[in-house]
Write a protein that holds these residues in place. Structure first.
Motif, PDB file in Angstrom:
ATOM      1  N   ARG A 274     -48.586  -6.134 -12.312  1.00 59.65           N
ATOM      2  CA  ARG A 274     -48.607  -7.525 -12.759  1.00 59.65           C
ATOM      3  C   ARG A 274     -50.025  -8.091 -12.669  1.00 59.65           C
ATOM      4  O   ARG A 274     -50.719  -7.907 -11.675  1.00 59.65           O
ATOM      5  CB  ARG A 274     -47.644  -8.317 -11.876  1.00 59.65           C
ATOM      6  CG  ARG A 274     -47.671  -9.819 -12.059  1.00 59.65           C
ATOM      7  CD  ARG A 274     -46.638 -10.426 -11.111  1.00 59.65           C
ATOM      8  NE  ARG A 274     -46.898 -11.830 -10.859  1.00 59.65           N
ATOM      9  CZ  ARG A 274     -46.209 -12.559  -9.972  1.00 59.65           C
ATOM     10  NH1 ARG A 274     -45.236 -12.003  -9.287  1.00 59.65           N
ATOM     11  NH2 ARG A 274     -46.505 -13.828  -9.783  1.00 59.65           N
ATOM     12  N   THR A 277     -52.956 -13.893 -10.224  1.00 64.81           N
ATOM     13  CA  THR A 277     -53.097 -14.102  -8.787  1.00 64.81           C
ATOM     14  C   THR A 277     -51.888 -14.845  -8.250  1.00 64.81           C
ATOM     15  O   THR A 277     -51.180 -15.535  -8.991  1.00 64.81           O
ATOM     16  CB  THR A 277     -54.357 -14.925  -8.454  1.00 64.81           C
ATOM     17  OG1 THR A 277     -54.215 -16.221  -9.049  1.00 64.81           O
ATOM     18  CG2 THR A 277     -55.608 -14.255  -8.980  1.00 64.81           C
ATOM     19  N   ILE A 278     -51.649 -14.674  -6.955  1.00 61.39           N
ATOM     20  CA  ILE A 278     -50.697 -15.521  -6.240  1.00 61.39           C
ATOM     21  C   ILE A 278     -51.391 -15.990  -4.968  1.00 61.39           C
ATOM     22  O   ILE A 278     -52.210 -15.271  -4.391  1.00 61.39           O
ATOM     23  CB  ILE A 278     -49.369 -14.804  -5.917  1.00 61.39           C
ATOM     24  CG1 ILE A 278     -49.598 -13.587  -5.005  1.00 61.39           C
ATOM     25  CG2 ILE A 278     -48.635 -14.399  -7.183  1.00 61.39           C
ATOM     26  CD1 ILE A 278     -48.300 -12.981  -4.511  1.00 61.39           C
ATOM     27  N   ILE A 281     -51.701 -13.921  -1.603  1.00 62.01           N
ATOM     28  CA  ILE A 281     -52.655 -12.814  -1.597  1.00 62.01           C
ATOM     29  C   ILE A 281     -54.091 -13.324  -1.729  1.00 62.01           C
ATOM     30  O   ILE A 281     -54.983 -12.919  -0.976  1.00 62.01           O
ATOM     31  CB  ILE A 281     -52.334 -11.824  -2.737  1.00 62.01           C
ATOM     32  CG1 ILE A 281     -51.057 -11.036  -2.394  1.00 62.01           C
ATOM     33  CG2 ILE A 281     -53.488 -10.862  -2.976  1.00 62.01           C
ATOM     34  CD1 ILE A 281     -50.588 -10.132  -3.498  1.00 62.01           C
ATOM     35  N   ILE A 289     -53.960  -9.644  -8.177  1.00 61.67           N
ATOM     36  CA  ILE A 289     -52.907  -8.692  -7.795  1.00 61.67           C
ATOM     37  C   ILE A 289     -53.351  -7.241  -7.998  1.00 61.67           C
ATOM     38  O   ILE A 289     -53.200  -6.418  -7.078  1.00 61.67           O
ATOM     39  CB  ILE A 289     -51.604  -9.003  -8.557  1.00 61.67           C
ATOM     40  CG1 ILE A 289     -51.069 -10.362  -8.129  1.00 61.67           C
ATOM     41  CG2 ILE A 289     -50.552  -7.926  -8.313  1.00 61.67           C
ATOM     42  CD1 ILE A 289     -49.919 -10.879  -8.968  1.00 61.67           C
ATOM     43  N   TYR A 293     -53.732  -4.434  -4.796  1.00 62.60           N
ATOM     44  CA  TYR A 293     -53.075  -3.134  -4.665  1.00 62.60           C
ATOM     45  C   TYR A 293     -54.091  -2.022  -4.472  1.00 62.60           C
ATOM     46  O   TYR A 293     -53.905  -1.127  -3.635  1.00 62.60           O
ATOM     47  CB  TYR A 293     -52.228  -2.839  -5.911  1.00 62.60           C
ATOM     48  CG  TYR A 293     -50.892  -3.546  -5.936  1.00 62.60           C
ATOM     49  CD1 TYR A 293     -50.066  -3.561  -4.816  1.00 62.60           C
ATOM     50  CD2 TYR A 293     -50.449  -4.192  -7.082  1.00 62.60           C
ATOM     51  CE1 TYR A 293     -48.848  -4.209  -4.830  1.00 62.60           C
ATOM     52  CE2 TYR A 293     -49.224  -4.832  -7.124  1.00 62.60           C
ATOM     53  CZ  TYR A 293     -48.426  -4.841  -5.994  1.00 62.60           C
ATOM     54  OH  TYR A 293     -47.221  -5.482  -6.026  1.00 62.60           O
ATOM     55  N   ASP A 493     -44.171  -4.302  -4.784  1.00 61.39           N
ATOM     56  CA  ASP A 493     -44.124  -5.742  -5.074  1.00 61.39           C
ATOM     57  C   ASP A 493     -43.241  -6.531  -4.117  1.00 61.39           C
ATOM     58  O   ASP A 493     -42.970  -7.705  -4.355  1.00 61.39           O
ATOM     59  CB  ASP A 493     -43.693  -5.985  -6.521  1.00 61.39           C
ATOM     60  CG  ASP A 493     -42.276  -5.509  -6.814  1.00 61.39           C
ATOM     61  OD1 ASP A 493     -41.670  -4.868  -5.937  1.00 61.39           O
ATOM     62  OD2 ASP A 493     -41.788  -5.773  -7.935  1.00 61.39           O
ATOM     63  N   LEU A 496     -44.900  -9.583  -3.156  1.00 65.48           N
ATOM     64  CA  LEU A 496     -44.974 -10.649  -4.150  1.00 65.48           C
ATOM     65  C   LEU A 496     -43.698 -11.475  -4.214  1.00 65.48           C
ATOM     66  O   LEU A 496     -43.686 -12.537  -4.829  1.00 65.48           O
ATOM     67  CB  LEU A 496     -45.252 -10.063  -5.541  1.00 65.48           C
ATOM     68  CG  LEU A 496     -46.430  -9.089  -5.680  1.00 65.48           C
ATOM     69  CD1 LEU A 496     -46.568  -8.649  -7.124  1.00 65.48           C
ATOM     70  CD2 LEU A 496     -47.715  -9.724  -5.173  1.00 65.48           C
ATOM     71  N   ASP A 497     -42.642 -10.988  -3.595  1.00 61.56           N
ATOM     72  CA  ASP A 497     -41.335 -11.630  -3.676  1.00 61.56           C
ATOM     73  C   ASP A 497     -41.056 -12.401  -2.390  1.00 61.56           C
ATOM     74  O   ASP A 497     -41.080 -11.832  -1.292  1.00 61.56           O
ATOM     75  CB  ASP A 497     -40.252 -10.575  -3.916  1.00 61.56           C
ATOM     76  CG  ASP A 497     -38.884 -11.177  -4.169  1.00 61.56           C
ATOM     77  OD1 ASP A 497     -38.245 -11.598  -3.190  1.00 61.56           O
ATOM     78  OD2 ASP A 497     -38.460 -11.229  -5.339  1.00 61.56           O
ATOM     79  N   SER A 501     -40.112 -10.397   0.978  1.00 66.59           N
ATOM     80  CA  SER A 501     -41.199 -10.451   1.959  1.00 66.59           C
ATOM     81  C   SER A 501     -40.891 -11.380   3.125  1.00 66.59           C
ATOM     82  O   SER A 501     -41.679 -11.462   4.069  1.00 66.59           O
ATOM     83  CB  SER A 501     -42.493 -10.926   1.283  1.00 66.59           C
ATOM     84  OG  SER A 501     -42.397 -12.301   0.922  1.00 66.59           O
ATOM     85  N   TRP A 506     -49.054 -10.041   3.449  1.00 70.88           N
ATOM     86  CA  TRP A 506     -49.158  -8.606   3.589  1.00 70.88           C
ATOM     87  C   TRP A 506     -49.638  -8.190   4.973  1.00 70.88           C
ATOM     88  O   TRP A 506     -49.183  -7.172   5.514  1.00 70.88           O
ATOM     89  CB  TRP A 506     -50.088  -8.018   2.527  1.00 70.88           C
ATOM     90  CG  TRP A 506     -50.395  -6.570   2.801  1.00 70.88           C
ATOM     91  CD1 TRP A 506     -51.601  -6.013   3.098  1.00 70.88           C
ATOM     92  CD2 TRP A 506     -49.450  -5.496   2.841  1.00 70.88           C
ATOM     93  NE1 TRP A 506     -51.480  -4.660   3.317  1.00 70.88           N
ATOM     94  CE2 TRP A 506     -50.158  -4.313   3.172  1.00 70.88           C
ATOM     95  CE3 TRP A 506     -48.067  -5.413   2.650  1.00 70.88           C
ATOM     96  CZ2 TRP A 506     -49.537  -3.075   3.295  1.00 70.88           C
ATOM     97  CZ3 TRP A 506     -47.443  -4.174   2.772  1.00 70.88           C
ATOM     98  CH2 TRP A 506     -48.180  -3.025   3.085  1.00 70.88           C
TER      99      TRP A 506
END
Length: 608
Positions: A274, A277-278, A281, A289, A293, A493, A496-497, A501, A506
């Protein structure tokens, strides 16, 4: 002259550096090629072994008589779990339905009573006489407080009893689950209908509820012993390890095979990443993103594997489109660069690459199931088969000399039609890994550890996630005791959820995963790191063999039929190991040993 000398020295240094670099590259390529070769060899071994799929193995030795009532749903469920567990333990079983004929324990060495009513057993003195003469009985259901119960309750270790009630959680007062003495699981998923009982001083309490109600105990009687489970949780598959641990502590010097494998799956990897950005992170790592990774998540995962002895089995996705009709070639979001880049590192680290799917649309044709997952319905087997062929073409173009043979169904769901499509598109498919534990929706593809009639090996996953939870911990402990298997999966991911999560960044997920795997390594240092195909083919060899046990004085003699590779066993004994022949015995817990048999005939001599 000095300038000339320094020039020559610099040239030599540069040449040496180039040579060293070339050697390093060559070593790296050799490791990469060896992984290809190893995978091809595993596949060839499976082809040879699967020439006679579905082979029935007959087990020798004394019979384990499993007594059930076909009219009672709970008894039938417990009976099914007990029979399957004893099958994994390679014990000869006889199933007795007391709804059809009276109880007869002639020829039984162990009787396992799955019904709650002792009235159905006939003369209750039959049970106590059986144990007094050297037999063993395990009750796997809460007993009804009827007249027959009060004729035997003192003999099974009870001095007082009261009404039944729902009790939550479990505390292990013993290592009935290997390595887990004093484990406390206080969670509603462990719930029992149990009698209020008080035990005598001769009873050995193995497990109790959180509130202190005795759940599992052993009581010696005459030349034999009783094992009593005062609950109802053996109806559920997740608790098979507790039964396996209990039965292994009932008889003296108990030995049974395990698969001895530790697996870590990464679903949806490699896959299209994907973009964008979020905040969770970017705020922590100042990366979008894809860079997260590449720079953070994947290096952390490789470090985890090296620190805690893991091999990754990664299963790729070619596209995240929702296409269910062809043509499927070259979707716009496929990422061949990352497939090759990440895939090479997976293989170089000793891991395996499998297929998750062309896309993430589960291979099935039910609208009800599709609606539950938010997916589309595949129109027919041909379209499903075409999508798998495309995923294989995509993978084989990236790794032309590598045999891809393992499959994980998207969302752990695949129908019979989907499985037919896999077989049609993928002749050398070797192993399918979905789920072991039952699904409350009855939609997931639930497996046993077995070789299917069509020759495909079923090797399920048992736990998931980056963080420990009571359920995951309990499932892990049960599978390790009954099967010697740790089979876990995560997704890239998950971070990301928000749900998966648990709203943790992370750094916290990575910390949780590291702590989890360090605990696993400390509790089970003996378990072997394997990829899906390695573990599955080893398991196939174990399943295709049988073991005959004989006792001569203080020695246990084992003879493995169809011996192909090292076999592993758990031995539970209070005795010391004096001598071994053709095997290695290692202590892994109190009165618990791992036996590695290197030949078809082996011997363990005990201190009588």
């Amino acid at each position: 002259m000095k300038k000339s000398f320094y020039l020559k020295r610099n040239v030599y240094i540069m040449l040496i550096a180039i040579i060293l670099l070339a050697v390093g590259v060559q070593i790296s390529r050799t490791q990469y090629i060896l992984q290809f070769s190893k995978n091809k060899s595993l596949v060839e071994n499976h082809r040879i072994a699967s020439q006679n799929p579905g082979r029935t193995i007959e087990y020798g030795g004394p019979a384990y008589c499993v007594v059930y009532d076909s009219i009672d749903v709970g008894s039938v469920k417990v009976n099914d779990n007990v029979l399957r567990t004893l099958q994994y333990m390679k014990k000869k079983t006889v199933s007795m339905d007391i709804a059809q004929k009276p109880l007869d324990l002639n020829g039984c060495s162990v009787a396992i009573i799955t019904d709650y009513s002792l009235e159905e057993m006939g003369h209750i003195s039959t049970l106590s006489s059986f144990v007094e003469d050297g037999g063993y009985i395990m009750f796997t259901n809460k007993l009804e407080l009827d007249q027959e119960f009060y004729q035997i309750y003192r003999k099974i270790g009870i001095v007082a009893s009261g009404s039944s009630a729902q009790v939550q959680g479990i505390k292990l007062n013993s290592n009935v689950l290997i390595g887990e003495k004093d484990l406390v699981v206080d969670d509603p998923f462990i719930n029992n209908d149990s009698n209020s009982v008080e035990l005598d001083d001769s009873s050995e309490l193995l497990a109790s509820s959180i509130s202190g109600v005795p759940l599992l105990w052993k009581r010696e009687y005459g030349k034999g012993a009783f094992m009593v489970f005062n609950g109802t949780m053996f109806q559920e598959k997740i608790n098979r390890g507790l039964f396996a641990g209990a039965i292994s502590l009932l008889e003296p010097d108990y030995i049974y095979p395990v698969f001895n494998a530790k697996l870590m799956f990464i679903d949806d990897f490699p896959s299209p990443i994907r973009q964008g950005t979020i905040s969770s992170i970017y705020d922590e790592y100042h990366r979008d993103i894809p860079r997260f990774y590449h720079d953070i998540w994947w290096p952390d995962m490789l470090k985890l594997a090296k620190r805690t002895n893991l091999k990754f089995t990664t299963v790729l996705i070619q596209s995240y489109n929702d296409q269910v009709k062809g043509p499927f070639s070259s979707p716009v979001d496929e990422d061949r660069y990352n497939l090759i880049s990440y895939g090479r590192e997976v293989l170089k680290s000793g891991g395996e690459i499998g297929i998750h799917g062309y896309n993430h649309q589960s291979l099935q044709m039910s609208q009800v199931v599709a609606d539950n997952y938010g997916y589309k319905v595949w129109p027919n087997v041909e379209e499903m088969s075409a999508s798998i062929k495309e995923a294989l073409r995509y993978a084989n173009n990236a790794f032309p000399n590598y045999d891809i043979v393992s499959y994980v169904p998207p969302s752990n769901m695949i129908s019979k039609e989907g499985r037919d499509a896999l077989k049609k598109a993928w002749p050398n498919l070797t192993v399918i890994s979905s789920l072991y534990e039952e699904d409350v929706t009855n939609m997931s593809y639930i497996q046993e550890f077995e070789v299917a009639k069509d020759g495909i090996i079923e090797f399920p996953r048992i736990t998931s996630g980056y963080m420990d939870s009571p359920f995951e911990r309990w499932a892990e402990a049960n599978s390790m005791t009954s099967l010697g298997v740790f089979s876990h999966f995560v997704h890239p991911d998950d971070v990301l959820d928000e749900v998966r999560s648990k709203n943790l960044p992370w750094s916290k997920l990575n910390e949780g995963m590291s702590e989890k795997m360090k605990r696993v390594q400390k509790t089970y240092p003996w378990v072997r790191a394997k990829t899906a195909t390695e573990a599955a083919i080893d398991m196939e060899k174990v399943l295709n063999s049988s073991v005959t046990w004989t006792r001569a004085g203080d020695s246990i003699h084992g003879m493995i039929s169809n011996f192909q590779t090292d076999n592993y066993f758990i031995l539970r004994t209070k005795k010391s190991i004096l001598k071994t022949t053709s095997c290695v015995v290692s202590k892994i817990d109190e009165n618990t040993f791992l036996v590695k048999a290197s030949k078809s005939k082996f011997e363990i001599r005990l201190d009588g």
